[in-house]
Design an enzyme around this catalytic site. Structure first.
Site, mmCIF file in Angstrom:
data_model
loop_
_atom_site.group_PDB
_atom_site.id
_atom_site.type_symbol
_atom_site.label_atom_id
_atom_site.label_comp_id
_atom_site.label_asym_id
_atom_site.label_seq_id
_atom_site.Cartn_x
_atom_site.Cartn_y
_atom_site.Cartn_z
ATOM 1 N N ARG A 37 -10.787 -37.601 -14.709
ATOM 2 C CA ARG A 37 -12.150 -38.115 -14.618
ATOM 3 C C ARG A 37 -12.812 -38.201 -15.980
ATOM 4 N NH1 ARG A 37 -14.103 -36.377 -9.352
ATOM 5 N NH2 ARG A 37 -16.123 -36.194 -10.303
ATOM 6 N N HIS B 247 -18.921 -27.866 -22.566
ATOM 7 C CA HIS B 247 -18.573 -29.207 -22.116
ATOM 8 C C HIS B 247 -19.879 -30.001 -22.202
ATOM 9 C CE1 HIS B 247 -16.793 -32.513 -20.221
ATOM 10 N NE2 HIS B 247 -16.417 -32.015 -19.076
#
Lengths: 311, 425
Positions: free
Chosen positions: A58, A136
């Site tokens: 993804r 992240h």
């Protein structure tokens, strides 16, 4: 607007106005992405390399799409299958890359801090696509954009982050970002997965989900990271689902207009009820994916502007 | 018979706890007299210029990478580094490749040391074969070959039965066992101490409690066996009461700590600086302060450099993957002087922990400024400021956490048995 960073390594280094700048620019790309002609050429002529030392479908696809829509030449390197198996160190990899003259480097690595290390050794802008349990940043930014669009603001919200906080870089980046934007954050999960030291980040910790979900505006679920677990953190998935899985009953304790988020990929029936995940009135999970492409386009454009200034 | 007199010195004697001006006379490698006022006549006079003259440092737990990894550190380079750092006796670790676990490897290491090192080198040997915690080494033969203590270094002997037998056997030989107190399962894979900093950096972490658990286990085994035991590094506040109780109960136990745990804390790791990765990991500031206090009171007996050379390749890796350890022979004294300049420890206390206590624990005569003691001496100016440049170190490996840092205090000269082995140029 000047974005005074060479790399995007973590939310830790960003200010409120940096975050707002990325989100504002991303809004423009949301509009662009919804048109049939989605192409821009702000990265035209630039080379983007996606280096993933850890499996990802993804995030890698999102970065690839973002780069292509901005006109960059995008190349994917699946590092988990290649040179590190042959004993090449990260520094050698960086040297090899420098010789290829990329402009933007997107890196994911299984070890915390590895992307910072690589960024010290390469000559291009580096985007952290996830390093170990550390950060992240683009995930936190896309979550912020999703929240801002759904709630009309990104401050003074009660936000619950639920599940495997200990192993989650998504949780860390979100905790830092949402804290910087002045929200109240609750961390919900068993103490094995939500260690007490997270209270020092200014979050409230709940091991009772029913208690923790009361009157929150946003429920952010985390994936149970089975692959990062090196010992028994929970007795079983079914007990975990019973106590910490999100279903309609537990969600009813939150505000009536509370939204449900999940960074994906989901373990249906482990941390979230499948029907709830698909409920378009509550779940913004699909929207998160859409915002992901836009936020990454914005981040890459801002970093690329600095590249041309240097040149 | 040639006589040597150090005049105009500031004598630091840890045995008497004194820090006073005076002179010191050396004949045939031994201290023969010392005092205040007029110095006696002698063949050679060394004017110390009011600088400190202290017993040379006795450093337990130095890694010299022979055999196996001579490119990281040889006896020659370690010896030169020691001399430049005021360390007159290095007590070497057996965690080489292969481990020093037979009289034959010990003899090889001793021969290399005698040929190349300008300072005293006393070897330690492994407690179990291959340091893998299964079978004890030939403790008797190794003692005959010169081993002064037995240790598996940072490997914990997990099997309690093996460890208790090794302790029992070592006691019968009168051998000192040095262990690394750490609960091995709880600390497995850890690169940092658990807390806010490790959580922020996303590093696998160990609770400081693992050290106390390891120490508690070892203390219980000492009660069983009565062996002589030294804990290599006590670095946390929580382990101190257990150590205090064990000493009060009359067990033959001493403990050390490392200079890094005394002068650095977990926050120094900052953005994953691997030169700050040591084992056990750096602790919180509260722990650091507690350990300094324990050195002051004498609860912690010794300070070591835990000198561990690592090459660039093993350090230039992501933090979790990078090797642990730091070189410290040359930075031990200047780093320790930070505690002196901060007003936390006086010089006799520092040299009690760096010279007198380690010497006593190993049954050596050195570590003191006393008549009859070997003239292993360090002359240093405690106040001269400098910025540390790691590439100026004499070690073959330059993995020091103090690179670029402001330090205060430099060694002027070092003497082993009255012979000058180092003089600052």
């Amino acid at each position: 607007m000047r974005f005074a960073h060479r790399h995007l390594l973590g939310i830790e280094h960003l200010s409120q106005s940096d975050i707002t700048a990325i989100l504002d620019l991303a809004e423009k790309y949301v509009d662009l992405n919804r048109q049939s002609a989605k192409h821009s050429d702000v990265l035209s002529g630039l080379t983007q390399i996606n280096m993933f030392f850890e499996n990802s479908t993804r995030t890698q696809a999102s970065f690839e799409l973002a780069g292509k829509r901005l006109g960059a030449d995008v190349m994917n390197m699946a590092m988990q299958a290649s040179s590190i198996k042959k004993g090449e160190t990260l520094i050698d990899t960086a040297m090899t890359l420098n010789a290829m003259h990329p402009d933007l480097l997107v890196v994911r690595h299984p070890h915390s801090g590895a992307v910072d290390l690589l960024a010290q050794k390469v000559n291009c802008a580096v985007l952290n696509a996830g390093d170990g349990r550390h950060e992240h940043p683009t995930q936190a930014l896309l979550d912020a954009l999703t929240i801002r669009r759904a709630k009309g603001r990104l401050h003074r919200l009660n936000i619950a982050i639920c599940g495997d906080v200990a192993h989650s870089r998504v949780a860390r980046s979100n905790l830092i970002l949402l804290g910087k934007m002045e929200n109240r954050i609750r961390l919900i999960g068993p103490p094995t997965l939500v260690p007490g030291q997270f209270a020092e980040f200014g979050a409230e910790i709940y091991d009772d989900m029913n208690e923790g979900l009361k009157d929150v505006d946003v429920v952010m679920m985390l994936r149970l990271q089975k692959e990062r677990m090196d010992g028994g953190f929970i007795p079983s998935e079914r007990e975990y689902y019973h106590r910490y899985g999100l279903n309609a009953e537990k969600l009813a304790l939150a505000k009536p207009d509370a939204i449900v988020m999940h960074p994906g990929p989901m373990n249906r029936g482990v941390e979230i009820d499948g029907t709830l995940a698909d409920d378009i009135n509550r779940s913004v999970i699909q929207e998160q994916v859409e915002m992901g492409v836009a936020v990454r386009m914005a981040a890459m454009e801002l970093l690329a502007r600095n590249l041309t200034e240097v040149a | 018979m040639s006589t040597l007199v150090f005049t105009n010195a500031r004598l630091i004697d840890p045995e008497t706890g004194t820090d006073s001006p005076g002179w010191l006379q050396v004949v045939d490698g031994r201290i023969t007299a010392l005092g205040e006022g007029e110095a006696p006549a002698s063949d050679t006079q060394i004017d110390c210029g009011g600088h400190c003259l202290a017993p040379g440092i006795v450093d337990i737990g130095v890694k010299v990478c022979e055999p196996g990894e001579r490119h990281k550190e040889s006896y020659k380079s370690a010896g030169l580094a020691a001399a430049a750092g005021g360390v007159t006796t290095i007590v070497t670790r057996p965690d080489t490749l292969p481990a020093v676990d037979t009289p034959e490897t010990l003899e090889f290491a001793t021969r290399r040391a005698q040929a190349d090192a300008p300072v005293n080198v006393l070897p330690m040997a492994a407690l179990t074969k291959g340091r893998d915690g299964r079978e004890m080494t030939e403790i008797g033969f190794l003692q005959d070959a010169g081993a002064v203590a037995f240790t598996d270094c940072d490997h914990v002997v997990v099997n309690t039965k093996v460890f208790s037998r090794a302790l029992t056997y070592a006691k019968s030989c009168g051998a000192l066992v040095i262990a690394h107190p750490q609960e091995p399962v709880l600390s497995a894979g850890a690169a940092a101490t658990s807390g806010k900093f490790a959580a922020l950096r996303g590093l696998p972490a160990v609770s400081p409690m693992a050290e106390r658990m390891g120490l508690d286990r070892d203390i219980a085994l000492l009660e069983m066996t009565g062996a002589a035991y030294h804990a290599d590094q006590i670095t946390t506040a929580r382990a101190l009461p257990a150590l205090e109780r064990a000493k009060r109960n009359g067990l033959d136990i001493t403990a050390g700590t490392s200079i890094h745990h005394l002068t650095l804390n977990e926050l120094d790791v900052a953005d994953y600086r691997t030169f700050f990765k040591v084992k056990p990991p750096l602790r919180s500031e509260d722990d650091r302060q507690a350990v300094i206090e324990a050195v002051r009171t004498g609860l912690i007996d010794t300070i070591s450099s835990m000198h561990t050379p690592q090459d660039e390749e093993s350090k230039r890796l992501p933090f979790e993957e990078a090797a642990s350890g730091a070189v410290a022979l040359e930075t031990l004294l200047p780093a320790a002087l930070r505690l002196y300049h901060a007003g936390q420890l006086d010089l006799p206390t520092l040299f009690r922990a760096m010279a007198l206590n380690p010497a006593k624990r190993l049954g050596l005569q050195s570590g003191r400024l006393a008549t009859g003691a070997p003239a292993d001496l360090v002359l240093f100016d405690p106040d001269v400021p400098f910025v540390l440049d790691r590439f100026a170190l004499k070690s073959k490996s330059q993995n020091t956490p103090f690179d670029g840092q402001r330090m205060q205090g430099k060694v002027t000269a070092t003497y082993v048995a009255g012979q000058e082995v180092y003089r600052r140029g």
